[in-house]
Design a protein around this motif. Structure first.
Motif, PDB file in Angstrom:
ATOM      1  N   ARG A   1       0.786  -1.238   0.098  1.00  0.00           N
ATOM      2  CA  ARG A   1       0.050  -0.054  -0.098  1.00  0.00           C
ATOM      3  C   ARG A   1       0.867   1.294   0.100  1.00  0.00           C
ATOM      4  O   ARG A   1       0.464   2.309  -0.693  1.00  0.00           O
ATOM      5  CB  ARG A   1      -0.839   0.048   1.241  1.00  0.00           C
ATOM      6  CG  ARG A   1      -1.911  -1.147   1.148  1.00  0.00           C
ATOM      7  CD  ARG A   1      -2.930  -1.218   2.385  1.00  0.00           C
ATOM      8  NE  ARG A   1      -3.614  -0.037   2.718  1.00  0.00           N
ATOM      9  CZ  ARG A   1      -5.074   0.247   3.227  1.00  0.00           C
ATOM     10  NH1 ARG A   1      -5.424  -1.098   3.472  1.00  0.00           N
ATOM     11  NH2 ARG A   1      -5.476   1.235   3.287  1.00  0.00           N
ATOM     12  N   ASN A   2       1.905   1.332   0.440  1.00  0.00           N
ATOM     13  CA  ASN A   2       2.705   2.615   0.889  1.00  0.00           C
ATOM     14  C   ASN A   2       4.029   2.646   0.087  1.00  0.00           C
ATOM     15  O   ASN A   2       4.496   3.752   0.014  1.00  0.00           O
ATOM     16  CB  ASN A   2       2.981   2.532   2.305  1.00  0.00           C
ATOM     17  CG  ASN A   2       1.901   2.783   3.287  1.00  0.00           C
ATOM     18  OD1 ASN A   2       1.132   3.909   3.110  1.00  0.00           O
ATOM     19  ND2 ASN A   2       1.522   1.600   3.967  1.00  0.00           N
ATOM     20  N   ARG A   3       4.422   1.429  -0.585  1.00  0.00           N
ATOM     21  CA  ARG A   3       5.858   1.511  -1.508  1.00  0.00           C
ATOM     22  C   ARG A   3       5.794   1.159  -2.587  1.00  0.00           C
ATOM     23  O   ARG A   3       6.296   1.742  -3.566  1.00  0.00           O
ATOM     24  CB  ARG A   3       6.808   0.885  -0.527  1.00  0.00           C
ATOM     25  CG  ARG A   3       7.111   1.599   0.739  1.00  0.00           C
ATOM     26  CD  ARG A   3       8.281   0.800   1.696  1.00  0.00           C
ATOM     27  NE  ARG A   3       8.385   1.343   2.690  1.00  0.00           N
ATOM     28  CZ  ARG A   3       9.489   0.956   3.709  1.00  0.00           C
ATOM     29  NH1 ARG A   3      10.259  -0.066   3.250  1.00  0.00           N
ATOM     30  NH2 ARG A   3       9.611   1.540   4.852  1.00  0.00           N
ATOM     31  N   ILE A   4       4.799   0.063  -2.737  1.00  0.00           N
ATOM     32  CA  ILE A   4       5.226  -0.643  -4.214  1.00  0.00           C
ATOM     33  C   ILE A   4       4.095  -0.250  -5.058  1.00  0.00           C
ATOM     34  O   ILE A   4       4.232  -0.202  -6.274  1.00  0.00           O
ATOM     35  CB  ILE A   4       5.216  -2.183  -4.025  1.00  0.00           C
ATOM     36  CG1 ILE A   4       6.136  -2.514  -2.932  1.00  0.00           C
ATOM     37  CG2 ILE A   4       5.530  -2.909  -5.228  1.00  0.00           C
ATOM     38  CD1 ILE A   4       7.487  -2.113  -3.038  1.00  0.00           C
ATOM     39  N   PHE A   5       2.901  -0.481  -4.710  1.00  0.00           N
ATOM     40  CA  PHE A   5       1.814  -0.123  -5.637  1.00  0.00           C
ATOM     41  C   PHE A   5       0.846   0.977  -5.225  1.00  0.00           C
ATOM     42  O   PHE A   5      -0.345   0.968  -5.026  1.00  0.00           O
ATOM     43  CB  PHE A   5       0.787  -1.431  -5.895  1.00  0.00           C
ATOM     44  CG  PHE A   5       1.512  -2.605  -6.240  1.00  0.00           C
ATOM     45  CD1 PHE A   5       1.874  -2.679  -7.903  1.00  0.00           C
ATOM     46  CD2 PHE A   5       2.140  -3.600  -5.309  1.00  0.00           C
ATOM     47  CE1 PHE A   5       2.453  -3.784  -8.095  1.00  0.00           C
ATOM     48  CE2 PHE A   5       2.681  -4.558  -6.061  1.00  0.00           C
ATOM     49  CZ  PHE A   5       2.960  -4.773  -7.286  1.00  0.00           C
ATOM     50  N   GLN A   6       1.230   1.980  -5.132  1.00  0.00           N
ATOM     51  CA  GLN A   6       0.721   3.282  -4.564  1.00  0.00           C
ATOM     52  C   GLN A   6      -0.361   3.779  -5.521  1.00  0.00           C
ATOM     53  O   GLN A   6      -1.069   4.835  -5.001  1.00  0.00           O
ATOM     54  CB  GLN A   6       1.931   4.371  -4.245  1.00  0.00           C
ATOM     55  CG  GLN A   6       2.978   4.079  -3.169  1.00  0.00           C
ATOM     56  CD  GLN A   6       3.902   5.155  -2.963  1.00  0.00           C
ATOM     57  OE1 GLN A   6       3.471   6.388  -2.716  1.00  0.00           O
ATOM     58  NE2 GLN A   6       5.276   4.865  -2.885  1.00  0.00           N
ATOM     59  N   ASP A   7      -0.460   3.267  -6.625  1.00  0.00           N
ATOM     60  CA  ASP A   7      -1.429   4.117  -7.676  1.00  0.00           C
ATOM     61  C   ASP A   7      -2.442   3.122  -7.745  1.00  0.00           C
ATOM     62  O   ASP A   7      -3.592   3.580  -8.125  1.00  0.00           O
ATOM     63  CB  ASP A   7      -0.767   3.858  -9.044  1.00  0.00           C
ATOM     64  CG  ASP A   7      -0.146   2.778  -9.399  1.00  0.00           C
ATOM     65  OD1 ASP A   7      -0.007   1.852  -8.741  1.00  0.00           O
ATOM     66  OD2 ASP A   7      -0.266   2.307 -10.575  1.00  0.00           O
ATOM     67  N   VAL A   8      -2.387   1.971  -7.037  1.00  0.00           N
ATOM     68  CA  VAL A   8      -3.712   1.067  -6.664  1.00  0.00           C
ATOM     69  C   VAL A   8      -4.507   1.303  -5.520  1.00  0.00           C
ATOM     70  O   VAL A   8      -3.700   1.709  -4.555  1.00  0.00           O
ATOM     71  CB  VAL A   8      -3.222  -0.165  -6.871  1.00  0.00           C
ATOM     72  CG1 VAL A   8      -4.544  -1.365  -6.886  1.00  0.00           C
ATOM     73  CG2 VAL A   8      -2.489  -0.664  -7.959  1.00  0.00           C
ATOM     74  N   ASP A   9      -5.780   1.347  -5.522  1.00  0.00           N
ATOM     75  CA  ASP A   9      -6.691   1.388  -4.500  1.00  0.00           C
ATOM     76  C   ASP A   9      -6.242   0.610  -3.461  1.00  0.00           C
ATOM     77  O   ASP A   9      -5.883  -0.564  -3.574  1.00  0.00           O
ATOM     78  CB  ASP A   9      -8.206   1.207  -4.700  1.00  0.00           C
ATOM     79  CG  ASP A   9      -9.091   1.373  -3.662  1.00  0.00           C
ATOM     80  OD1 ASP A   9      -9.350   0.544  -2.731  1.00  0.00           O
ATOM     81  OD2 ASP A   9      -9.792   2.335  -3.563  1.00  0.00           O
ATOM     82  N   PRO A  10      -5.981   1.237  -2.280  1.00  0.00           N
ATOM     83  CA  PRO A  10      -5.342   0.294  -1.050  1.00  0.00           C
ATOM     84  C   PRO A  10      -6.212  -0.732  -0.593  1.00  0.00           C
ATOM     85  O   PRO A  10      -5.715  -2.020  -0.242  1.00  0.00           O
ATOM     86  CB  PRO A  10      -5.164   1.518   0.204  1.00  0.00           C
ATOM     87  CG  PRO A  10      -5.175   2.877  -0.641  1.00  0.00           C
ATOM     88  CD  PRO A  10      -6.040   2.639  -1.627  1.00  0.00           C
ATOM     89  N   MET A  11      -7.574  -0.711  -0.637  1.00  0.00           N
ATOM     90  CA  MET A  11      -8.352  -1.686  -0.101  1.00  0.00           C
ATOM     91  C   MET A  11      -8.574  -2.571  -1.090  1.00  0.00           C
ATOM     92  O   MET A  11      -8.698  -3.797  -0.733  1.00  0.00           O
ATOM     93  CB  MET A  11      -9.855  -1.370  -0.090  1.00  0.00           C
ATOM     94  CG  MET A  11     -10.047  -0.386   1.638  1.00  0.00           C
ATOM     95  SD  MET A  11      -9.293  -1.126   2.576  1.00  0.00           S
ATOM     96  CE  MET A  11     -10.574  -2.465   2.907  1.00  0.00           C
ATOM     97  N   ALA A  12      -8.216  -2.531  -2.491  1.00  0.00           N
ATOM     98  CA  ALA A  12      -7.978  -3.442  -3.409  1.00  0.00           C
ATOM     99  C   ALA A  12      -6.708  -4.412  -3.201  1.00  0.00           C
ATOM    100  O   ALA A  12      -6.860  -5.484  -3.426  1.00  0.00           O
ATOM    101  CB  ALA A  12      -7.899  -2.842  -4.899  1.00  0.00           C
ATOM    102  N   LEU A  13      -5.712  -3.700  -2.698  1.00  0.00           N
ATOM    103  CA  LEU A  13      -4.528  -4.519  -2.486  1.00  0.00           C
ATOM    104  C   LEU A  13      -4.604  -5.309  -1.288  1.00  0.00           C
ATOM    105  O   LEU A  13      -4.339  -6.506  -1.062  1.00  0.00           O
ATOM    106  CB  LEU A  13      -3.559  -3.404  -2.092  1.00  0.00           C
ATOM    107  CG  LEU A  13      -2.854  -2.616  -3.355  1.00  0.00           C
ATOM    108  CD1 LEU A  13      -1.880  -1.624  -2.882  1.00  0.00           C
ATOM    109  CD2 LEU A  13      -2.246  -3.559  -4.451  1.00  0.00           C
ATOM    110  N   THR A  14      -5.464  -4.847  -0.345  1.00  0.00           N
ATOM    111  CA  THR A  14      -5.823  -5.617   1.192  1.00  0.00           C
ATOM    112  C   THR A  14      -6.615  -6.680   0.661  1.00  0.00           C
ATOM    113  O   THR A  14      -6.218  -7.876   1.093  1.00  0.00           O
ATOM    114  CB  THR A  14      -6.522  -4.595   2.215  1.00  0.00           C
ATOM    115  OG1 THR A  14      -5.520  -3.627   2.546  1.00  0.00           O
ATOM    116  CG2 THR A  14      -6.929  -5.347   3.137  1.00  0.00           C
ATOM    117  N   CYS A  15      -7.631  -6.533   0.100  1.00  0.00           N
ATOM    118  CA  CYS A  15      -8.444  -7.764  -0.548  1.00  0.00           C
ATOM    119  C   CYS A  15      -7.753  -9.018  -1.379  1.00  0.00           C
ATOM    120  O   CYS A  15      -7.825 -10.140  -1.308  1.00  0.00           O
ATOM    121  CB  CYS A  15      -9.611  -7.385  -1.488  1.00  0.00           C
ATOM    122  SG  CYS A  15     -10.760  -6.076  -0.256  1.00  0.00           S
TER     123      CYS A  15
END
Length: 309
Positions: free
Chosen positions: A40-54
């Motif tokens: 969420r904070n370093r690698i894929f900052q352009d992606v919705d954070p909750m999408a990454l979490t899911c």
């Protein structure tokens, strides 16, 4: 974009983007909570954070499910390792062990508690995870408590967080539906009417979305990858289509670009990442039988469209 605007985060991911995220997760060595921070904070900052979490949740779940029988066989060995080291380390011993063994902290606790106390029912282990003070060994109790607060994939805190997020977005769906002028039955109404499998909302009178008839909307506070979407069709959406006709499923945290294009959707499923735009909705006036775009001025006071006056 003006200086004060916040850039829009990606919610609909291409296959390349999705595979890059999954590969990062599969290669990560360490706690899932640290992996989530990196995502969420370093690698894929352009992606919705909750999408990454899911996506992380889904990948970890699939990996854990494949290791379940193997982990059960390791319980005796892991308990022995804990007992031999507990006097050498502080309360972070189980956290260290979970990193080395590539096991979620709470899953490791379950294994050790079940083996140590010969617990046969999952509910008994869950009771100790929810109430670590009931564990008679103080060092183990402290280790378990630390694992519970350090695990973002399972355990009582994680279960509560996910349930609250799901309820929050169900409420969001109902609020936005009312604001759009939609009158509907919710799950409680439908159960009182004798239905067992029920969508989150069922329209009292269908409306059109981009020319498609919509009878129901299902809310998912999740990311819609193709495998998960196919499971949702089998478990819920196919039943809704058979019983009520075509409808919409909203994946609030986005979806894989191929999810809306899956042939299984042809039974009457529309996939969206948000509540449908009001300008794309067309309602039927109850008294005249004419279709009216949402928000359009009307001469009548149809209860279905009262809020769009």
């Amino acid at each position: 974009m003006s200086g004060g605007d916040v850039p829009t985060k990606l919610k609909v991911l291409s296959n390349v983007q999705y595979q890059q995220i999954c590969q990062f997760i599969s290669r990560y060595r360490g706690l899932a909570i640290d992996c989530e921070y990196e995502l969420r904070n370093r690698i894929f900052q352009d992606v919705d954070p909750m999408a990454l979490t899911c996506i992380l949740q889904s990948e970890v779940f699939n990996k854990t499910r494949g290791q379940h029988s193997k982990n059960d066989q390791r319980a005796k060995k892991l308990l022995k390792a804990y007992e031999s080291q507990k006097d050498l380390y502080d309360d972070a011993l189980l956290i260290r062990m979970s990193c080395v063994e590539c096991i979620n902290p709470v899953a490791l606790c379950r294994m050790l508690l079940q083996e140590k106390y010969k617990l046969r029912h999952r509910s008994h282990v869950s009771r100790l995870l929810k109430n670590p003070h009931l564990i008679d060994e103080h060092h183990l109790a402290a280790c378990v408590q630390q694992c519970v607060v350090s695990d973002n994939q399972e355990g009582p805190i994680t279960d509560l967080r996910r349930r609250l997020i799901g309820e929050e977005y169900e409420m969001k769906l109902k609020t936005m539906a009312k604001e759009a002028g939609i009158h509907f039955y919710d799950e409680r109404d439908l159960r009182r009417m004798g239905f067992d499998k029920t969508p989150d909302i069922k329209m009292i009178l269908p409306f059109l979305y981009k020319g498609e008839v919509i009878n129901w909307i299902e809310s998912k506070a999740n990311f819609g990858d193709t495998k998960g979407h196919k499971f949702n069709i089998q478990q819920q959406l196919q039943s809704y289509c058979n019983r009520f006709g075509p409808g919409i499923i909203i994946y609030w945290f986005g979806y894989h670009e191929e999810t809306p294009l899956m042939p299984e959707n042809k039974i009457g499923i529309t996939v969206l990442p948000d509540f449908p735009a009001k300008e794309d909705l067309v309602f039927m006036q109850l008294d005249s039988g004419e279709a009216v775009p949402a928000g359009a001025p009307k001469e009548t006071s149809s209860p279905l469209n009262e809020s769009s006056k």
